[in-house]
Each structure stands twice: as C-alpha cells, then as structure tokens.
Design a protein around this motif. Structure first.
Motif, PDB file in Angstrom:
ATOM      1  N   ASN A 167      -8.596  -6.092   3.090  1.00  0.00           N
ATOM      2  CA  ASN A 167      -6.978  -5.789   3.082  1.00  0.00           C
ATOM      3  C   ASN A 167      -6.826  -5.234   2.689  1.00  0.00           C
ATOM      4  O   ASN A 167      -7.440  -4.345   1.025  1.00  0.00           O
ATOM      5  N   SER A 169      -3.674  -2.039   1.287  1.00  0.00           N
ATOM      6  CA  SER A 169      -2.737  -1.741   0.539  1.00  0.00           C
ATOM      7  C   SER A 169      -1.380  -0.932   1.447  1.00  0.00           C
ATOM      8  O   SER A 169      -1.659  -0.079   1.936  1.00  0.00           O
ATOM      9  N   CYS A 170      -0.007  -1.403   1.409  1.00  0.00           N
ATOM     10  CA  CYS A 170       0.708  -0.714   2.466  1.00  0.00           C
ATOM     11  C   CYS A 170       1.068   0.396   1.796  1.00  0.00           C
ATOM     12  O   CYS A 170       1.843   1.028   2.326  1.00  0.00           O
ATOM     13  N   CYS A 188       4.686  -3.038   6.511  1.00  0.00           N
ATOM     14  CA  CYS A 188       3.878  -3.710   5.979  1.00  0.00           C
ATOM     15  C   CYS A 188       4.547  -5.524   5.642  1.00  0.00           C
ATOM     16  O   CYS A 188       4.756  -6.156   5.645  1.00  0.00           O
ATOM     17  N   THR A 192       0.335  -5.655   2.526  1.00  0.00           N
ATOM     18  CA  THR A 192      -1.222  -5.902   3.215  1.00  0.00           C
ATOM     19  C   THR A 192      -0.529  -4.801   3.827  1.00  0.00           C
ATOM     20  O   THR A 192       0.524  -5.241   5.098  1.00  0.00           O
ATOM     21  N   PHE A 208      -3.490  -6.797  10.562  1.00  0.00           N
ATOM     22  CA  PHE A 208      -3.730  -6.481   9.416  1.00  0.00           C
ATOM     23  C   PHE A 208      -4.720  -5.489   9.064  1.00  0.00           C
ATOM     24  O   PHE A 208      -5.971  -5.420  10.223  1.00  0.00           O
ATOM     25  N   GLY A 210      -7.625  -3.740   7.594  1.00  0.00           N
ATOM     26  CA  GLY A 210      -8.581  -4.252   6.514  1.00  0.00           C
ATOM     27  C   GLY A 210      -9.434  -2.577   6.225  1.00  0.00           C
ATOM     28  O   GLY A 210     -10.019  -1.807   7.475  1.00  0.00           O
TER      29      GLY A 210
END
Length: 456
Positions: A167, A169-170, A188, A192, A208, A210
């Motif tokens: 994933n 990161s936000c 977020c 994620t 998501f 990724g």
C-alpha cells in the motif's frame, strides 16, 4: 483502381479469405469497433499482439454481448463531450469536487476501445485492461471488493496473494500526485492512500493506492508500479479488469516507466477482427518509414497529445480549408475516441467532396452522428475516394480504407467522420482513422509518428 480511389471488392480473394474479411471489416465495422479487441503477449517477444475478442482468429476467451452501433456512437459522443469539457475549463470538470463517488452506473468509458492483457503481482495474474492515451491512472478491480465490483473476464486480482504488493501511505508525495492524475483529492483509510476517479459517463473506480509488479511481456516486467486497486467500481466497462493510463501525467505508466522505456511507446490497431496488431513500449521495432509530426503540451489539457492538422485531401484534391480552422482550437490524437471529430467548417468541406465523388451510389439514412451514408447491398464492388490528412512537419497520412467507412451492415455504410458543435472545439483524431498505422508516441522527443502498413 485509380490512384485517387481505394477499392473494396465483394468477393473471394486469391486466398479465399476476403469474403469473410470484408464482411467483418466493412459490412459490420460498426459492430467490430464496439466490441473489445484484446492485446495478448507474444511468447518471448517485446510486443503485445492485438486480435479481436469476437473475431474468427481468437476463441480462447469467453464472448460477451457487443453493444449496438447506436450505443457505440452514443458512448463515443459522451467521451468527446467529456474531453471538450476538460479542455474548455482548463482541466477535468471533477477537479474541484470531493472524492466521494456516486453509486450510479454509467455508460462505458469510451467506446470501440482496445485493451491489453498484462500480468499483475507475484506470481503474476493476467488482467485485461483498456489502454487509453487520454487517461493517466492505471487501475484494476481488487478483492475483497469492499463495496462493489462488476463482472470481469479473468478472476479479480487478490493483492493479499501477491508477494510484491504494498500500500501507499496517505502522507506520501505519491498520494498527493493523484489529484492531477484523477481530478480528485485523495483520501485516507487507516494510513493507506485512497484514490477516486470518475469519468464523464459517470463510470468510476475507488480503492486503495498501491505498488505492484506488472509483467508486460514474457521478457519485460516493471517493479513498484503505482496503480489503483479498486474496491468500489461501477460502469459498463464490459468484462475488462480496469484501465491502463498512457497520458502525459507523472502518474501514467508512460512516465513511471520512463527510465526503462524512455517515454516511448507505439501501437497498431488492426483493420478488422480477422487481423492482428500490437502495443509496444520502447523504440525497438519502430519502422524507419515513420513520419513524425510535432506533439505539443496544452496547459488546459496537459495529459493529452496535441498534434497539428494542416490540411485534408479527398480523391487527391486538397480541400480549401483556412489553416486557422485547425489551429484555433488544435487537435488531439486519442486511442479511446472512435470517430474523428473535425471543426464544422472542415467537416463540411470533407463531406461535400466525398459526396460528390460517391454520387453514383444510392444513399442511406444517417447513422446517429454519421450523416453521409450509402446502401451497398446490391453492389458487387465499391470504389471510395482516398482521404489524406496533412500534419505539421510535412507529414502525410493516407487513411486506410478501413478508416474511411463505418457501417451497420451493407445497407448503411457511412463516412467515418463527424463534426464538432463549433469550430472552437478541439478536433480529435480517433482510433478508426488510426487503423493499420504504426502510431508512435515519442513523448520525450515531443512528436507523434505514423508509419503505413504497421499491421493489417
């Protein structure tokens, strides 16, 4: 056959195949472009082969119901309207909206699209995705489909079964880049990054963000591709798994793989379901005969590939169209638009010249946005005038016969061009007119090329 005409013969060729090929290429070309064309990996090769999913040369995948010609053209107009809206407002109309995506099914993203089958993950799982030069984000449907997934051809990708998935990161810089690639501000979920993208027909994907390994061919793969892993996807995407973005944005696959392929890719769209084409990344295999035209960046639509039309000829006669008609709004080349859209002034000149040279054939009713149609049901042979497009850089593109006509059976065969609403709308060079050419995108070099005879 004269030098100013392309001939279509309704009979058997020397190899005994033209009757079938003609039926697919001309009599039912409208049906063909509505159906999905698949790009399959060539074993031990660097190209991905194109064959038609509903054609006689391809039978290993399940068949899906093809949309009608009217649906194809309506969907095509929806895409064109979205492109014009994005360019007229200086960006995607959704750019200022929230990331919340409405739970509404829309019409297909574009129409007459071509798709590529590539591998995602480790071990790789084949996923068939639309490839689109007018989009940037690459995404596929992913398990567990928290909200909604539509039916697709292959099993839906499961990131938990891949050892190479992670994933994003936000709080990462990559997450913030989604705004320009999707037109929506990312959100977020448990640290994620969550993307959301909606298209002009109300189709959408949310999920998501990724990283994953993507396998393009048996010898080429790319690690850590940033992509969308869709958990909520709606729209009539057919049975494809998602979309591959080939635009200019830093988030597109072209930009992400720039160190490997140098922002250079090409494709050839086949003339009929009985023929094959390809998609390729990198310079290898580019023909020496390719003619290049400059490709510029427009601040109102920085992801699009702008090219400059300088003129059109019909049957060898250059049309009297002021150069300002083409230069005012400009032109983009787009793999996802089926029918080329021209400024009304230019289209009127094209239509008049074409009708004059086709006056010996009985006419037929208009087919949706196509207003110059003929009835060839009683003909044994038909000759159509050649159409040439001239682009900046002294580039001359002799449109293949399969790119001049678009049909709904032999009794309704139409000129495969349409006008925009006004001369101020951007023109679009669509995929029907790109057929059989090796179309080369030298993004880093600022040019787009056309090579005749790239495929059949």
């Amino acid at each position: 056959m004269s030098t100013s005409c392309s001939s279509i013969l309704f009979g058997f060729s020397l190899c005994g195949f033209l009757l079938c090929s003609l039926k697919l290429c001309y009599a039912f070309e409208g049906r063909e472009t509505a159906e999905t064309t698949l790009l399959h990996r060539v074993p031990n090769g660097k190209h991905m082969q194109v064959v038609h999913s509903h054609g006689p040369c391809f039978s290993s995948h399940g068949k899906s119901t093809a949309p009608t010609v009217a649906q194809v053209l309506a969907q095509d107009q929806s895409r064109v309207d979205t492109i014009h809206s994005r360019l007229s407002t200086g960006g995607d109309p959704l750019r200022a909206s929230s990331a919340t995506i409405p739970g509404k099914s829309g019409r297909s993203l574009g129409s007459g699209n071509y798709v590529v089958t590539v591998g995602f993950g480790t071990p790789k799982r084949d996923q068939t995705v639309i490839f689109d030069t007018g989009s940037d984000l690459t995404w596929i449907q992913c398990q567990p489909c928290v909200k909604s997934c539509y039916k697709q051809q292959e099993p839906i990708f499961n990131p938990s079964s891949s050892t190479s998935y992670s994933n994003v990161s936000c709080t990462s810089a990559q997450c913030s880049q989604l705004t320009s690639a999707t037109g929506n501000t990312p959100s977020c979920s448990s640290s994620t990054c969550v993307y959301g993208i909606q298209y002009g027909d109300q189709s959408y994907s949310v999920g998501f963000f990724g990283r994953e390994r993507i396998t393009l061919t048996s010898t080429d793969a790319y690690d850590n591709l940033l992509f969308g892993c869709g958990q909520n996807n709606r729209g009539l995407f057919g049975q494809v798994a998602g979309l591959m973005g080939l635009g200019r944005d830093p988030m597109s696959i072209v930009s992400q793989t720039s160190q490997k392929y140098g922002k250079f890719f090409s494709y050839c769209l086949p003339s009929s379901s009985a023929s094959a084409g390809y998609l390729a990344f990198g310079r290898e295999g580019t023909s020496d005969s390719v003619q290049y035209t400059p490709s510029s960046i427009n601040s109102q639509g920085p992801s699009f590939y702008f090219i400059g039309i300088t003129g059109i000829s019909v049957g060898g006669q250059k049309l009297s169209i002021p150069s300002s008609i083409f230069s005012n709004a400009g032109t983009i080349i787009d793999s996802g638009t089926v029918i080329t859209r021209l400024p009304p002034t230019a289209y009127s000149a094209l239509r008049t010249a074409f009708r004059q040279q086709m006056s010996s054939y009985p006419t037929a009713p208009a087919l949706s946005l196509l207003d110059t149609c003929y009835d060839f049901s009683q003909a044994t042979s038909v000759s159509i005038p050649k159409i040439n497009f001239y682009f900046s850089g002294n580039t001359n593109v002799d449109i293949d016969a399969s790119g001049i006509l678009y049909a709904n059976g032999l009794s309704q065969v139409c000129l495969a061009f349409a006008p925009n609403s006004n001369d101020g709308d951007v023109a679009i060079f669509g995929n029907t007119q790109q057929k059989t050419f090796q179309v080369v995108y030298d993004v880093a070099g600022g040019q787009v090329g056309f090579g005749a005879g790239g495929c059949k």
